[in-house]
Enzyme design. Sequence first.
Site, mmCIF file in Angstrom:
data_model
loop_
_atom_site.group_PDB
_atom_site.id
_atom_site.type_symbol
_atom_site.label_atom_id
_atom_site.label_comp_id
_atom_site.label_asym_id
_atom_site.label_seq_id
_atom_site.Cartn_x
_atom_site.Cartn_y
_atom_site.Cartn_z
ATOM 1 N N ASP A 87 44.738 -26.587 71.016
ATOM 2 C CA ASP A 87 44.014 -27.848 70.836
ATOM 3 C C ASP A 87 44.792 -28.697 69.837
ATOM 4 O O ASP A 87 44.731 -28.454 68.628
ATOM 5 C CB ASP A 87 42.597 -27.560 70.331
ATOM 6 N N HIS A 88 45.547 -29.680 70.345
ATOM 7 C CA HIS A 88 46.416 -30.501 69.491
ATOM 8 C C HIS A 88 46.240 -31.978 69.795
ATOM 9 O O HIS A 88 46.037 -32.368 70.942
ATOM 10 C CB HIS A 88 47.886 -30.126 69.711
ATOM 11 N N THR A 137 41.107 -23.670 60.282
ATOM 12 C CA THR A 137 41.088 -24.738 59.275
ATOM 13 C C THR A 137 42.068 -25.856 59.587
ATOM 14 O O THR A 137 42.117 -26.848 58.863
ATOM 15 C CB THR A 137 41.397 -24.174 57.882
ATOM 16 N N GLY A 138 42.865 -25.709 60.657
ATOM 17 C CA GLY A 138 43.628 -26.833 61.168
ATOM 18 C C GLY A 138 44.938 -27.119 60.454
ATOM 19 O O GLY A 138 45.336 -26.441 59.512
ATOM 20 N N GLU A 139 45.595 -28.175 60.948
ATOM 21 C CA GLU A 139 46.846 -28.658 60.374
ATOM 22 C C GLU A 139 46.763 -30.167 60.181
ATOM 23 O O GLU A 139 46.160 -30.870 60.988
ATOM 24 C CB GLU A 139 48.032 -28.353 61.300
ATOM 25 N N GLY A 186 45.599 -15.707 56.448
ATOM 26 C CA GLY A 186 45.746 -15.132 55.120
ATOM 27 C C GLY A 186 44.509 -14.345 54.749
ATOM 28 O O GLY A 186 43.564 -14.217 55.535
#
Length: 317
Positions: A37-38, A104-106, A173
């Site tokens: 999803d971009h 949490t996306g970019e 992480g």
Amino acid sequence: MTTFGYFLSCEEHGPGELVRQAKAAERAGFEALWISDHFHPWLDAQGEAPFVWSVIGALAEATSLPITTAVTCPLIRTHPVVIAHATATTAALTGGRFRLGVGTGEALNEHVIESRWPPLSERLEMLEEAIGLMRELFTGKLVTHRGRHYRVDTARLYTLPDEPAPILVSGLGEKSTSLAGRLGDGYVSVAPDAHAVRAFRDAGGAGKPALGGLKACYAPDEAEARRTVHRLWPTQGVKGEASQLLPLPRHFEQLAGMVTEDEAVAGSPVGPDPEVHAQAIREYVDAGFDEVYVNQIGTGQDAFFDFYRREVLPLVR
């Protein structure tokens, strides 16, 4: 029994081609679909970024395979109420074959709405609140919400599936993996990390599915495959937090200029040897993943599906 699925890349392919690939994946024996999803691709050379929800609607009718987003960010670019609406409709359309993968996306995708990019600790707070809000909406009740990050006024979803769509959480992480175990209906990762899978299960993910994904490049010539990976996905060799922080494809192109071919290819099976591809998949299986998704880099999709149908999938099953 491990599920082997195909990973559809919205960064490389337009909507019609993605639907065609999904049908070919089902014919080749893949059992499920991931889709990215971009809003932007990582690099201009990748060249595409269709609206994923339109594509998923077409996939729902084109194949009978389960579909999972890998992953959607329900924080900034798209409000969690809108993601909940899209998810409920998609789950109803697919008859329960849809799962919402979230993360949490970019900044690459999210900054188009808000130039301020929150630190990870704040984004994790936002994700936790968004998951709770979406699940409340999935009940079909009237929802008013006054939270730290989101406000909702008398919202109700009327079109609902028989059962709420599962929400799977990406973990890169320790903190996000712990959140995935505590709040997610499953775990999503793109590294064959057995420690992370154990951490997810120890944090509350016992009995929940762990999904892993990797990129491959089949070609009759290994050198050709390596060049394709280096041209289209040099970002695989970019380390650290840059993938979360940089806002534009040109920034990734600047970093990509410092990535060697070996660094780009590391972790991706390339070339015509089926055992090379099978061993890369086995690393995920051995790490404890229940589902493994493979993406073919480049344009050789039909040859890839034939290769995996005949030579690779029989080795890993």
